[in-house]
Design a protein around this motif. Structure first.
Motif, mmCIF file in Angstrom:
data_model
loop_
_atom_site.group_PDB
_atom_site.id
_atom_site.type_symbol
_atom_site.label_atom_id
_atom_site.label_comp_id
_atom_site.label_asym_id
_atom_site.label_seq_id
_atom_site.Cartn_x
_atom_site.Cartn_y
_atom_site.Cartn_z
ATOM 1 N N GLY A 185 -45.990 9.460 -10.507
ATOM 2 C CA GLY A 185 -45.890 8.468 -8.920
ATOM 3 C C GLY A 185 -45.931 7.296 -8.974
ATOM 4 O O GLY A 185 -45.287 7.015 -7.798
ATOM 5 N N VAL A 186 -46.738 6.830 -9.876
ATOM 6 C CA VAL A 186 -46.728 4.879 -9.360
ATOM 7 C C VAL A 186 -46.376 4.781 -10.816
ATOM 8 O O VAL A 186 -45.874 3.322 -10.909
ATOM 9 C CB VAL A 186 -48.144 4.999 -9.157
ATOM 10 C CG1 VAL A 186 -48.644 3.761 -9.312
ATOM 11 C CG2 VAL A 186 -48.858 5.908 -8.206
ATOM 12 N N LEU A 209 -9.674 5.068 1.619
ATOM 13 C CA LEU A 209 -10.416 4.103 2.088
ATOM 14 C C LEU A 209 -11.292 5.128 3.792
ATOM 15 O O LEU A 209 -12.108 4.530 3.704
ATOM 16 C CB LEU A 209 -9.739 3.222 3.221
ATOM 17 C CG LEU A 209 -9.211 2.356 1.688
ATOM 18 C CD1 LEU A 209 -8.099 1.376 1.963
ATOM 19 C CD2 LEU A 209 -10.767 1.619 1.011
ATOM 20 N N PHE A 210 -10.524 6.311 4.322
ATOM 21 C CA PHE A 210 -11.089 6.541 5.277
ATOM 22 C C PHE A 210 -11.982 7.521 4.539
ATOM 23 O O PHE A 210 -13.046 8.080 4.838
ATOM 24 C CB PHE A 210 -10.352 7.558 6.204
ATOM 25 C CG PHE A 210 -9.800 6.407 6.603
ATOM 26 C CD1 PHE A 210 -8.830 5.393 6.785
ATOM 27 C CD2 PHE A 210 -10.669 6.283 7.993
ATOM 28 C CE1 PHE A 210 -8.142 4.730 8.139
ATOM 29 C CE2 PHE A 210 -10.476 5.021 9.439
ATOM 30 C CZ PHE A 210 -9.252 4.756 9.343
ATOM 31 N N PHE A 220 0.931 -1.299 0.105
ATOM 32 C CA PHE A 220 0.237 0.103 -0.009
ATOM 33 C C PHE A 220 0.925 1.395 0.301
ATOM 34 O O PHE A 220 1.956 0.869 0.161
ATOM 35 C CB PHE A 220 -0.774 0.067 1.568
ATOM 36 C CG PHE A 220 -1.701 -0.753 0.985
ATOM 37 C CD1 PHE A 220 -2.928 -1.130 0.419
ATOM 38 C CD2 PHE A 220 -1.577 -2.861 1.693
ATOM 39 C CE1 PHE A 220 -4.236 -1.559 1.224
ATOM 40 C CE2 PHE A 220 -2.662 -2.901 2.425
ATOM 41 C CZ PHE A 220 -4.170 -2.787 1.330
ATOM 42 N N LEU A 258 -13.359 7.408 1.958
ATOM 43 C CA LEU A 258 -14.564 7.058 0.753
ATOM 44 C C LEU A 258 -16.568 6.185 1.531
ATOM 45 O O LEU A 258 -17.283 6.540 1.057
ATOM 46 C CB LEU A 258 -14.628 4.863 0.594
ATOM 47 C CG LEU A 258 -15.597 4.173 -0.439
ATOM 48 C CD1 LEU A 258 -14.968 4.965 -1.848
ATOM 49 C CD2 LEU A 258 -14.632 3.162 -0.294
ATOM 50 N N PRO A 259 -16.182 6.159 2.730
ATOM 51 C CA PRO A 259 -17.325 6.003 3.461
ATOM 52 C C PRO A 259 -18.744 7.875 3.062
ATOM 53 O O PRO A 259 -19.875 7.807 2.686
ATOM 54 C CB PRO A 259 -17.610 5.917 5.118
ATOM 55 C CG PRO A 259 -16.411 4.944 4.703
ATOM 56 C CD PRO A 259 -16.044 5.577 3.366
ATOM 57 N N ILE A 268 -19.528 8.488 -0.834
ATOM 58 C CA ILE A 268 -20.637 7.041 -0.336
ATOM 59 C C ILE A 268 -22.181 8.129 -0.397
ATOM 60 O O ILE A 268 -22.618 7.446 -1.254
ATOM 61 C CB ILE A 268 -20.854 5.519 -0.170
ATOM 62 C CG1 ILE A 268 -19.381 4.889 -0.802
ATOM 63 C CG2 ILE A 268 -21.957 4.513 0.092
ATOM 64 C CD1 ILE A 268 -19.505 3.624 -0.314
ATOM 65 N N ILE A 269 -21.884 8.287 0.746
ATOM 66 C CA ILE A 269 -22.910 9.018 1.359
ATOM 67 C C ILE A 269 -23.622 10.215 0.594
ATOM 68 O O ILE A 269 -25.005 10.123 0.140
ATOM 69 C CB ILE A 269 -23.107 9.309 2.749
ATOM 70 C CG1 ILE A 269 -22.428 8.092 3.851
ATOM 71 C CG2 ILE A 269 -24.014 10.472 3.333
ATOM 72 C CD1 ILE A 269 -21.897 8.623 5.363
ATOM 73 N N ILE A 290 -24.792 9.097 -2.926
ATOM 74 C CA ILE A 290 -26.290 8.567 -2.645
ATOM 75 C C ILE A 290 -27.597 9.593 -2.393
ATOM 76 O O ILE A 290 -28.586 9.054 -2.818
ATOM 77 C CB ILE A 290 -26.252 7.493 -1.357
ATOM 78 C CG1 ILE A 290 -26.049 6.071 -2.061
ATOM 79 C CG2 ILE A 290 -27.838 7.304 -1.167
ATOM 80 C CD1 ILE A 290 -25.255 5.498 -1.398
#
Lengths: 443, 212
Positions: B42-43, B12-13, B3, B15-16, B19-20, B23
């Motif tokens: 809506g359906v 890596l630190f 590494f 990344l969360p 991602i949040i 999303i």
């Protein structure tokens, strides 16, 4: 070693994040149970054991009515347990979300504006066969079944309640204090409004936080001019530039200048408006006929206009036969197509409709549309009984604004009427703006 | 595997959070952009309808009032919150007054109130018939009652004031902390050089906290 621990921690953090991302799998129906129920007779179905979820208004007076009805349902479906859930939206937004994730209740109140979408998507079941099987039509007056069919000529939702139009209520004590009587036409109505305003009483307690009372008021004014009301605008049968709609706008603008609604009307909710009316801070209130039941405790002080206050002189008798709101529409209780007990839920819902209608009459004196003779447990107060006795004289009911099917037309009307009643729009601006918007909405 | 310590650990630190962010913020934005070219009930499945939604938007009579209101709201909010936050922070740092802790807490309490509570509070203050302001005017015998929430410009400013009042304390505390970190020696030197209070405010208090 530290690097390895750091790497493992980071991976765990990511995994924890993503673990919650797996949504619920779409509900799968128990096909064996559904098939078994399809093969049962109605009497066998009534003896089945099941738990059903019911999404309906379940607070205040509605809770009492639903509980009463569910209790009576135990005599018909003794082994069915129902879990009521309070309905939190009036426009179907929550229902759409729940349909998207496959979490519709077995039985739910489906407003007419989302019915077409649910029917197209297959989220609700047609009711025609079930209604025929239990002879639903024999339980209710023919008017209950008017306008219920969807665009594919099938009924997907039903309610056994009678027409519930908008009513113009007045505080008898306030009117007596200022020597006022029920107005029969527009000139008399203007006198009422000006007298109340001059004496520091809010003429009309409009709960303007909701848009429908103002729009329904406009609809009532349009009916006085001989039109079919706002529903004719979304079908294109009538135009906003027609005399009835222009005159209605002029009347509302004139009344607004006279102080028809309080300065705080558009930040007033229904509870506040009811209190203003009850305490005599306001002289009049517009609400659905269900308010007769809500006002039971002080009903002797409540009167209602038997004439359309927007009617021109000489047109009073004709105008009073056409009420605003209450027209039957494709809405009511529906059954989820993904229910594990689809057929049972359908039959339960149909009987529940009848019991709920009975409960509303027994507990709150609602006018019944059932063929069975149902009487309120307490005699209705004077004005309520007067209304119940006059129902037979009504020739037509227009639509409530929430039954309008074209969302763009409805929104344009809501916003424009609000601005008219707030004094922000002149009648000319109101008509020209709506003409443009409705033309664009209808394509 | 070897590494590269700092780079992999950074990735890596972070990344969360990425991602949040992706999303919750990025994905809905992108999805919303593509949905803006469709009509959707809506359906059922969304139907592509090209630029029709944008044509409706730009021909809507509500578009320019909305833009005007957004600008008014933003300007008022920023001016009030930052302006008063700076002023109050300056007073708390540089003026010898009693009960400083009380004032700091008092200005911060609205920040803790929920939006619903603040909304109900200000509806009661602004209500045209029974609101505090109009009732006060009535009690004083003034013929000056305003329709605070129903007039175009007044309404948006009234709402902006409510939000400004709620959030000012948060900004005040941040600016207060930054002002506290400015060395006192700068002010002493400025006073010795004959700088007025305003000059100290303009040349020391405003620029230096920005660099902290």
């Amino acid at each position: 070693m530290k690097r390895l621990i750091a790497l493992l921690l980071a991976v765990c953090l990511c995994a924890g994040l993503l673990a919650g991302c797996g949504g619920n799998a779409p509900a799968e129906t128990d096909s064996s149970l559904a098939a078994a129920q399809e093969a049962m007779t109605l009497e066998e179905l009534k003896q089945q054991t099941a738990e059903l979820t019911l999404y309906t208004y379940y607070v205040d007076s509605d809770k009492e009515i639903v509980d009463y009805a569910l209790n009576e349902m135990k005599k018909i479906f003794p082994n069915v347990t129902v879990i009521p859930e309070n309905r939190t939206d009036a426009d179907g937004t929550v229902l759409k979300t729940r349909a998207a994730v496959g979490e519709l209740s077995d039985i739910f109140e489906c407003p007419s504006n989302v019915l077409e979408s649910f029917a197209t998507s297959g989220d609700i079941l047609p009711l025609d066969e079930a209604m025929e099987e239990m002879d639903f039509a024999d339980y209710v007056y023919p008017t209950v079944l008017e306008n219920r069919a969807n665009s594919d000529d099938k009924i997907y939702a039903i309610s056994a309640l009678s027409n519930e139009p908008m009513v113009f209520y007045y505080n008898k004590a306030v009117f007596a204090q200022y020597g006022l009587s029920e107005p029969k036409n527009y000139e008399e109505f203007k006198n009422v409004v000006s007298t109340l305003a001059e004496n520091g009483v809010i003429p009309l307690a409009l709960f303007g936080q909701e848009k429908w009372p103002g729009l329904q008021l406009y609809d009532l004014a349009c009916l006085a001019g001989g039109s079919q009301g706002i529903q004719a605008l979304e079908t294109g049968e009538e135009k906003i530039t027609d005399d009835a709609f222009v005159n209605a706008a002029n009347m509302l603008a004139e009344l607004t200048q006279m102080g028809l609604v309080g300065k705080g009307a558009f930040s007033t909710n229904s509870s506040q408006a009811f209190e203003q009316f009850r305490l005599g801070q306001a002289g009049m209130l517009v609400n659905g006929v269900w308010y007769f039941g809500d006002a039971l405790e002080y009903g002797e002080d409540v009167g209602y206009f038997t004439y359309n206050p927007f009617a021109a002189a000489g047109q009073e008798e004709e105008a009073r036969k056409h009420l605003s709101g209450g027209q039957m529409s494709p809405g009511g209780y529906a059954v989820s197509a993904t229910s594990d007990n689809a057929r049972l839920a359908t039959m339960y819902m149909l009987y529940f409709n009848i019991e709920r209608a009975k409960a509303k009459t027994i507990l709150y004196g609602a006018v019944s549309a059932l063929t069975e003779d149902v009487q309120p447990q307490e005699p209705r107060y004077e004005s309520y009984q007067q209304f119940a006795d006059s129902v037979g004289e009504v020739e037509s009911y227009s639509k409530y604004e929430w039954s309008l099917e074209n969302a763009e037309v409805k929104t344009a009307l809501e916003d424009s009427v609000e601005m008219l009643l707030a004094g922000s729009h002149s009648p000319e601006d109101f008509i020209s703006s709506l003409d443009q918007q409705i033309t664009a909405a209808l394509g | 595997m070897v590494f590269k310590r700092s780079r992999w650990a950074q990735v890596l630190f972070v990344l969360p959070v990425i991602i949040i962010y992706g999303i919750i913020i990025v994905f809905p934005l992108v999805q919303g952009f593509f949905m803006s070219f469709t009509v959707w009930d809506g359906v059922n499945a969304a139907q592509f309808n090209g630029l029709a939604n944008y044509q409706k938007l730009f021909s809507s009579p509500d578009l320019w009032p909305s833009i005007r209101n957004s600008i008014l709201y933003s300007v008022f909010l920023t001016t009030y919150q930052i302006g008063f936050a700076t002023l109050f922070a300056f007073i708390l740092v540089n003026v010898d007054i009693r009960m400083k802790r009380f004032f700091k807490a008092a200005y911060f309490v609205p920040v803790l109130l929920s939006v619903t509570v603040v909304a109900q509070l200000f509806v009661s203050i602004y209500h045209g018939d029974f609101g505090l302001i109009n009732k006060f005017a009535e009690a004083m015998g003034w013929d000056w009652r305003q329709n605070w929430l129903a007039e175009p410009i007044k309404g948006i400013l009234a709402i902006a004031f409510a939000e400004s009042w709620k959030g000012m304390g948060y900004h005040m505390l941040i600016i207060y902390a930054a002002m506290r970190n400015v060395p006192r020696s700068y002010y002493e030197a400025a006073r010795i050089d004959g700088a007025s209070t305003f000059q100290q405010f303009r040349c020391i208090t405003i620029p230096l906290p920005k660099t902290n």
